[in-house]
Design an enzyme around this catalytic site. Sequence first.
Site, PDB file in Angstrom:
ATOM      1  N   VAL A 179      -0.857   4.657  -0.863  1.00 22.47           N
ATOM      2  CA  VAL A 179       0.086   4.214   0.170  1.00 22.47           C
ATOM      3  C   VAL A 179      -0.618   3.270   1.128  1.00 22.47           C
ATOM      4  O   VAL A 179      -0.158   3.047   2.246  1.00 22.47           O
ATOM      5  CB  VAL A 179       0.677   5.419   0.938  1.00 22.47           C
ATOM      6  CG1 VAL A 179       1.622   6.197   0.073  1.00 22.47           C
ATOM      7  CG2 VAL A 179      -0.438   6.317   1.494  1.00 22.47           C
ATOM      8  N   ALA A 180      -1.733   2.701   0.683  1.00 21.48           N
ATOM      9  CA  ALA A 180      -2.551   1.834   1.537  1.00 21.48           C
ATOM     10  C   ALA A 180      -2.269   0.371   1.206  1.00 21.48           C
ATOM     11  O   ALA A 180      -1.315  -0.222   1.722  1.00 21.48           O
ATOM     12  CB  ALA A 180      -4.030   2.176   1.357  1.00 21.48           C
ATOM     13  N   ARG A 181      -3.072  -0.219   0.335  1.00 16.82           N
ATOM     14  CA  ARG A 181      -2.887  -1.593  -0.121  1.00 16.82           C
ATOM     15  C   ARG A 181      -3.220  -1.659  -1.604  1.00 16.82           C
ATOM     16  O   ARG A 181      -4.152  -0.998  -2.086  1.00 16.82           O
ATOM     17  CB  ARG A 181      -3.779  -2.558   0.664  1.00 16.82           C
ATOM     18  CG  ARG A 181      -3.313  -2.802   2.100  1.00 16.82           C
ATOM     19  CD  ARG A 181      -2.013  -3.588   2.140  1.00 16.82           C
ATOM     20  NE  ARG A 181      -1.557  -3.898   3.489  1.00 16.82           N
ATOM     21  CZ  ARG A 181      -0.716  -3.147   4.189  1.00 16.82           C
ATOM     22  NH1 ARG A 181      -0.253  -2.021   3.673  1.00 16.82           N
ATOM     23  NH2 ARG A 181      -0.333  -3.519   5.393  1.00 16.82           N
ATOM     24  N   LEU A 238      -2.524   6.826   9.154  1.00 21.97           N
ATOM     25  CA  LEU A 238      -1.908   7.208   7.884  1.00 21.97           C
ATOM     26  C   LEU A 238      -2.532   8.478   7.332  1.00 21.97           C
ATOM     27  O   LEU A 238      -1.833   9.410   6.937  1.00 21.97           O
ATOM     28  CB  LEU A 238      -2.062   6.086   6.852  1.00 21.97           C
ATOM     29  CG  LEU A 238      -1.447   4.725   7.126  1.00 21.97           C
ATOM     30  CD1 LEU A 238      -1.539   3.867   5.876  1.00 21.97           C
ATOM     31  CD2 LEU A 238      -0.011   4.846   7.562  1.00 21.97           C
ATOM     32  N   ASP A 257       2.911   3.051  -4.014  1.00 19.19           N
ATOM     33  CA  ASP A 257       3.844   2.316  -3.160  1.00 19.19           C
ATOM     34  C   ASP A 257       3.403   0.868  -2.986  1.00 19.19           C
ATOM     35  O   ASP A 257       4.161   0.055  -2.469  1.00 19.19           O
ATOM     36  CB  ASP A 257       3.954   2.995  -1.792  1.00 19.19           C
ATOM     37  CG  ASP A 257       5.055   2.394  -0.936  1.00 19.19           C
ATOM     38  OD1 ASP A 257       6.182   2.230  -1.443  1.00 19.19           O
ATOM     39  OD2 ASP A 257       4.797   2.085   0.254  1.00 19.19           O
ATOM     40  N   HIS A 292       6.896  -0.627  -2.020  1.00 22.11           N
ATOM     41  CA  HIS A 292       6.251  -0.836  -0.716  1.00 22.11           C
ATOM     42  C   HIS A 292       7.206  -0.441   0.410  1.00 22.11           C
ATOM     43  O   HIS A 292       7.458  -1.211   1.343  1.00 22.11           O
ATOM     44  CB  HIS A 292       5.786  -2.284  -0.553  1.00 22.11           C
ATOM     45  CG  HIS A 292       4.650  -2.426   0.422  1.00 22.11           C
ATOM     46  ND1 HIS A 292       3.707  -3.410   0.321  1.00 22.11           N
ATOM     47  CD2 HIS A 292       4.311  -1.710   1.525  1.00 22.11           C
ATOM     48  CE1 HIS A 292       2.824  -3.295   1.305  1.00 22.11           C
ATOM     49  NE2 HIS A 292       3.178  -2.276   2.048  1.00 22.11           N
ATOM     50  N   GLU A 298       2.954  -8.034  -5.734  1.00 23.94           N
ATOM     51  CA  GLU A 298       4.250  -7.489  -5.330  1.00 23.94           C
ATOM     52  C   GLU A 298       5.284  -8.609  -5.267  1.00 23.94           C
ATOM     53  O   GLU A 298       4.995  -9.665  -4.702  1.00 23.94           O
ATOM     54  CB  GLU A 298       4.123  -6.785  -3.972  1.00 23.94           C
ATOM     55  CG  GLU A 298       3.190  -5.591  -4.012  1.00 23.94           C
ATOM     56  CD  GLU A 298       3.084  -4.864  -2.682  1.00 23.94           C
ATOM     57  OE1 GLU A 298       3.748  -5.286  -1.702  1.00 23.94           O
ATOM     58  OE2 GLU A 298       2.342  -3.865  -2.606  1.00 23.94           O
TER      59      GLU A 298
END
Length: 312
Positions: free
Chosen positions: A228-230, A150, A254, A278, A259
């Site tokens: 954009v990871a966790r 990534l 994201d 996500h 979630e």
Amino acid sequence: MTEIHGLERLCIHNSVDEKIPVEAFIEAFDDLDIPTELVGDDETYDETDAVASFTPRSEFLDAAWVHVIRAGYDEFDTDAYEAADVPLTNSTGIHGATVGEISVGYMLSLSRLLHLYRDYQNTHDWYTPTYDRPFTIAGERLCVVGLGTLGEGIARRADALGMDVVGVRRSDEPVPSVSAIYDPANLHEAIVDARFVALAIPHTPATENLISTAELETMRDDAYLINVARGPIVDEDALVTALKSGTIAGAALDVFETEPLPEKSSLWDMDEVIISPHKGSATNRYHRDIAAVVKENVQRFQSEEDLKNRVA
């Protein structure tokens, strides 16, 4: 056509449909000489079966090999797979382009106000920002925290747009498009001068709440955080506080601690926050990207070679 020894079928668990269209995924295996079957929770397995799934099931431990169709495998009990001597693989390594593109998209939107223009378009408002608000990302510093697939994908695209890219990771081995690498112990030094900080690291006990009050206060007050990871890598309460107080200028997110993002979250109503559900890797060919990893491992299994992306 691929001749398979040892495996008699590839089982696609119906939970795959939570992430990608399951029928399209099955069609991507038309060049295999073993049947590809859609299976549910009532299926049984043996040492001639390979399984691809989105979610874990205890019965998978009876199969020959199991593939997780996402990069994250936290829900799968790796100790159980090791004890059963059943290989477990994941889909890491295929997200560099997709996540790299959305990250650059975030930076362009935040710098040139594309997100605001769209918001004002919805109300037919001819919005004009103050002269000093829009800026170009060329020449701005981006700190990428995590330089795996990534992170490298983000760094390469940002470098191509003229950004000064630095990174954070344990190894000091040079990375293309990255001008300087900082050890994780020097995270504050890495982010202090960055206009953008992009998170691209796995969620582990060591990275939980890695970005919290101290880190946000270290960042520039005109800086933007990109995750954009966790979700749990960022202390969400601390982020909301920092955004409301102007400690940082904005964020593009994201992923989230919970979630879907709860309706009551303050993040929804912040002009300088971009929210996506996500979908950093979501494209119309994502099922083919995942299938390519599975097919390569089918061939490796056939040849008794080490499986790619083995995590247990």
